[in-house]
Design a protein around this motif. Structure first.
Motif: not given
Length: 124
Positions: A16-20, A67-69, A80-83
């Motif tokens: 899955g994905s999360l955005r911090l 995987r992370f941006t 932001y950290l898009e995971m």
């Protein structure tokens, strides 16, 4: 002084994905390089990703590359950290950091300001 507040952590299934998000207040946000680190209990804090003050250059660790941006919106004083493609081994407390040095460094002790952290848990 810079105050940093992270949000967006939570529980997600593997794949899955999360955005911090990390909201900054205090001194001029655009003067600071920004970074994301993570830390598990009993382990050293680990560099995840960093971005220069103008947003022109980003860095990421080998474990999250592809995987992370990391990105930043200087108008919103937010980084932001898009995971994506999350793995159970990504489970950690994630911290936002700010620093005014010329270069982005992976050494935690070199960063000046830290947020309180947000928990990310990836289940199998």
């Amino acid at each position: 002084q810079v105050q940093l507040v992270e949000s967006g952590g939570g529980l997600v299934q593997a794949g899955g994905s999360l955005r911090l998000s990390c909201a900054a207040s205090g001194q001029t946000f655009t003067r600071y390089n920004m970074g994301w680190f993570r830390q598990a209990p009993g382990k050293e804090r680990e560099f995840v990703a960093g971005i220069t003050w103008i947003g022109s250059t980003t860095y990421s660790s080998d474990s999250v590359k592809g995987r992370f941006t990391i990105s930043r919106d200087n108008a919103k004083n937010t980084v932001y950290l898009e995971m994506n493609s999350l793995k159970p081994e990504d489970t950690d407390v994630y911290y936002c950091a700010a620093d005014r040095r010329v270069v982005v460094t992976p050494r935690p002790n070199s960063w000046d300001y830290w947020g309180q952290g947000t928990q990310v848990t990836v289940s199998t």
